[in-house]
Enzyme design. Sequence first.
Site, PDB file in Angstrom:
ATOM      1  N   CYS A 128       0.828  -1.211   0.000  1.00 39.25           N
ATOM      2  CA  CYS A 128       0.000   0.000   0.000  1.00 39.25           C
ATOM      3  C   CYS A 128       0.865   1.266   0.000  1.00 39.25           C
ATOM      4  O   CYS A 128       1.393   1.635  -1.037  1.00 39.25           O
ATOM      5  CB  CYS A 128      -0.981  -0.035   1.178  1.00 39.25           C
ATOM      6  N   HIS A 233      -3.580  -4.943   0.660  1.00 40.35           N
ATOM      7  CA  HIS A 233      -2.951  -5.456   1.878  1.00 40.35           C
ATOM      8  C   HIS A 233      -3.046  -6.977   1.906  1.00 40.35           C
ATOM      9  O   HIS A 233      -4.081  -7.529   2.312  1.00 40.35           O
ATOM     10  CB  HIS A 233      -3.641  -4.877   3.126  1.00 40.35           C
ATOM     11  N   GLU A 235      -1.830  -9.022   3.930  1.00 40.81           N
ATOM     12  CA  GLU A 235      -1.942  -9.523   5.300  1.00 40.81           C
ATOM     13  C   GLU A 235      -3.392  -9.591   5.780  1.00 40.81           C
ATOM     14  O   GLU A 235      -3.686 -10.276   6.770  1.00 40.81           O
ATOM     15  CB  GLU A 235      -1.120  -8.660   6.256  1.00 40.81           C
TER      16      GLU A 235
END
Length: 269
Positions: A128, A233, A235
Amino acid sequence: MASPLLIGFSARIYTPGTPGIHLDGVWTRTLHFLEQSVAHWVLRGGAVALMIPAVSAGSVVKRGDLNLRDYARALDGLVLQGGNDVAPETYGQTPQHPDWHGDRVRDLYEIELVNAFVEAGKPVFGICRGLQLLNVMHGGTLVQDIPSQRPNARAHRDSSNYERHFHDIEILPGTRLATLYGGLARARVNSIHHQAIEQLAPGFVVEARCPDDGTIEAVRHDGAAWIAAVQWHPEFHVPGDPSTFDDSPLLADFLSAAHAARRRAGPAS
């Protein structure tokens, strides 16, 4: 048995006085932090996650006491976390709105970190803000605010849904990203940003775009240095969730590059 990879993370930085934060207790202190989910993303790959603290003019430790090249030599790779906007001054502009002043201190710290890891032959992966910082430091520019500067673009951020706000991406054929996914042409990712790449930096290739408005969603350096980044993202994606992108091959590719860098470096002294 080989020791696990050591992956460094740039710190997210909180500065006292940030709007919306109650000024009490620990919030009166400058904080450097690593978001749990991004650390766990790398831990799932069998690596060890280590945050690299920043040093600024107001720090107790002075700049001359710390050489970020020491981290680059000791660690096997670098991940740039998401977080605050990149400061417009970092790419030769001025903020078009006070809310978009960004974090110039973090910019300078991360630029030095990236240069140290690249110089040491270690891979760098940006998430990002990390994608935006990598583009800027190599000569690119950013859209400071998608809604106001590109009013016909789709919504790339929904604060009420945060990581549950999704849109499709188009993976460009012939890219490394397409190869990692067996030629997959389309996927669904989260979207949590209001800034984006405007002018792509020299030496980078686009690996994915948003098909709705052309926003760049993934880039990779086309030179000798291993530098890659995504606007989403990874994650936050749930492993095994068929509705969103499986970022496991992306992580495996980064960690493979870190293993290769360790082999080139040879035994630690």
